[in-house]
Design an enzyme around this catalytic site. Structure first.
Site, PDB file in Angstrom:
ATOM      1  N   SER A   1     -29.952  -2.344 -50.644  1.00  0.00           N
ATOM      2  CA  SER A   1     -28.705  -1.790 -51.174  1.00  0.00           C
ATOM      3  C   SER A   1     -28.148  -0.790 -50.160  1.00  0.00           C
ATOM      4  CB  SER A   1     -28.946  -1.157 -52.550  1.00  0.00           C
ATOM      5  OG  SER A   1     -27.733  -0.753 -53.138  1.00  0.00           O
TER       6      SER A   1
ATOM      7  N   HIS B   1     -26.679  -5.618 -52.220  1.00  0.00           N
ATOM      8  CA  HIS B   1     -25.690  -5.220 -53.212  1.00  0.00           C
ATOM      9  C   HIS B   1     -24.325  -5.031 -52.545  1.00  0.00           C
ATOM     10  CE1 HIS B   1     -29.184  -3.388 -55.758  1.00  0.00           C
ATOM     11  NE2 HIS B   1     -29.071  -4.695 -55.922  1.00  0.00           N
TER      12      HIS B   1
ATOM     13  N   ASP C   1     -33.739  -1.301 -58.384  1.00  0.00           N
ATOM     14  CA  ASP C   1     -33.668  -2.760 -58.420  1.00  0.00           C
ATOM     15  C   ASP C   1     -34.714  -3.358 -57.480  1.00  0.00           C
ATOM     16  OD1 ASP C   1     -32.694  -5.239 -59.204  1.00  0.00           O
ATOM     17  OD2 ASP C   1     -31.212  -5.306 -57.583  1.00  0.00           O
TER      18      ASP C   1
END
Length: 355
Positions: free
Chosen positions: A173, A200, A296
């Site tokens: 991310s 992401h 995540d």
């Protein structure tokens, strides 16, 4: 970081938008706007005299463009052995998407989108929410998770039987584009297994991300498509706005997508990819969690590890934000904790790739 206010420089060719950002940050004790300039040249001039901690940088400006300004500011910070956070400010256009992706690969901390709706108050609220979220992440980027201390000196694992690994899955991310741009050129030469990647990014950005990576790495890196059967050595980037899922059809692995709700606030989600990889490949997976905000990938890493997969996480020092990798360590699901420059060679060793 200390509790001193974060010194912020605003760079945007629109006087109105500079005022909007300054207003969004006003009245806070944790930040202090130290400058507001209208082009890249002025930004570099300001930084030479007084280097800020954080910069909001419009990527489309006349004269010295956003990418050139980003590079110059990072060079100034590196020469002074300082850390500077550069937050790109982008429109949701094809041109801005491509430039934003390039900026992230060049080391920008993250990006936000300029609100474009007709409701001025809603736009201001959206901008403020985005700004404060990114600033909070930047301030906490060196937060150490206690579980890491016990594993800090853990030696890299001895490569396992390379014949059992049939896929690599990667999640990242905040700071991920730069880390991936460093990892893949080392990893991909001679790689004989497919690589699946969740970064992401919003819808429409992932196509440019895949294209840019392919150009940098000189290997086949594509945005994943529905129904595709993965091929050895190809990197498949999950589409923004959709979960990438691996399924098995007639003894073949096939890529598909779903629009189920976001997990951990993310779609695509690393957890979704990792769970599906565990279902189709079992323990024959090398999993990698790179820099990123949030958690995540932690639950997915636990699932893979229980199946016998091997999990590598990026270390705290080389991560822009040690949220995602730190959460895997905290869950005791990491087999190796490595700086970004060592992850590629470690993966190659596990795959039995020479050189």
């Amino acid at each position: 970081m200390t509790d001193e206010p974060l010194k912020i420089l605003i760079v945007d060719d629109s006087r109105i938008f500079r005022s909007v950002i300054e207003e969004a940050l006003s009245g806070r004790n944790d930040v202090r706007v130290v400058g507001s300039v209208w082009n890249g040249e002025k930004a570099v001039e300001f930084a030479r005299a007084s280097l800020p901690d954080f910069v909001t940088l419009d990527i489309e400006m006349p004269g010295m463009g956003g990418i050139a300004t980003l590079r110059a500011l990072r060079e100034l910070a590196q020469n002074r052995e300082r850390t500077i956070g550069i937050l790109l400010v982008s429109l949701h256009t094809k041109r801005d998407a491509a430039i934003t992706v390039e900026g992230l690969e060049e080391g920008a901390f993250d990006f936000i989108s300029k609100p474009t709706g007709p409701d001025t108050l809603a736009n201001a609220a959206s901008l403020k929410e985005q700004l404060l979220e990114k600033i909070k992440a930047f301030r906490s980027r060196r937060k150490v998770i206690p579980a890491f201390k016990a594993l800090r000196d853990k030696k890299p694992a001895t490569p396992k039987n390379e014949s059992r690994f049939r896929a690599i899955v990667i999640g990242s991310s905040t700071g991920g584009p730069e880390a991936i741009a460093r990892l893949l050129p080392v990893l991909t030469p001679g790689c004989r297994v497919p690589i699946f990647l969740v970064q992401h990014l919003p819808e429409n950005f992932t196509h440019y991300f895949a294209t840019s990576l392919a150009r940098r790495c000189g290997t086949e890196i594509v945005e994943a498509t529905e129904g595709t059967i993965p091929r050895p050595g190809v990197v498949y980037v999950a589409q923004g706005g959709k979960h990438l899922i691996l399924t098995r059809q007639e003894q073949r692995v096939v890529m598909s997508f779903c629009d189920s709700p976001p997990e951990n606030g993310c779609r695509p989600s690393v957890d979704v990819l990792f769970r599906s990889a565990a279902a189709v490949y079992g323990g024959s997976v090398l999993a990698v969690i790179l820099t990123g905000m949030g958690t995540d990938g932690a639950l997915g890493a636990i699932t893979l590890k229980r199946m016998g997969a091997h999990v590598i996480v990026q270390d705290e020092e080389s991560s822009i934000v040690w949220g995602m990798p730190g959460s895997v360590v905290a869950a005791n699901a990491a087999d190796e904790i490595l700086p970004i420059e060592d992850i590629g060679p470690a993966l190659r060793a596990h795959l039995g790739i020479e050189g």
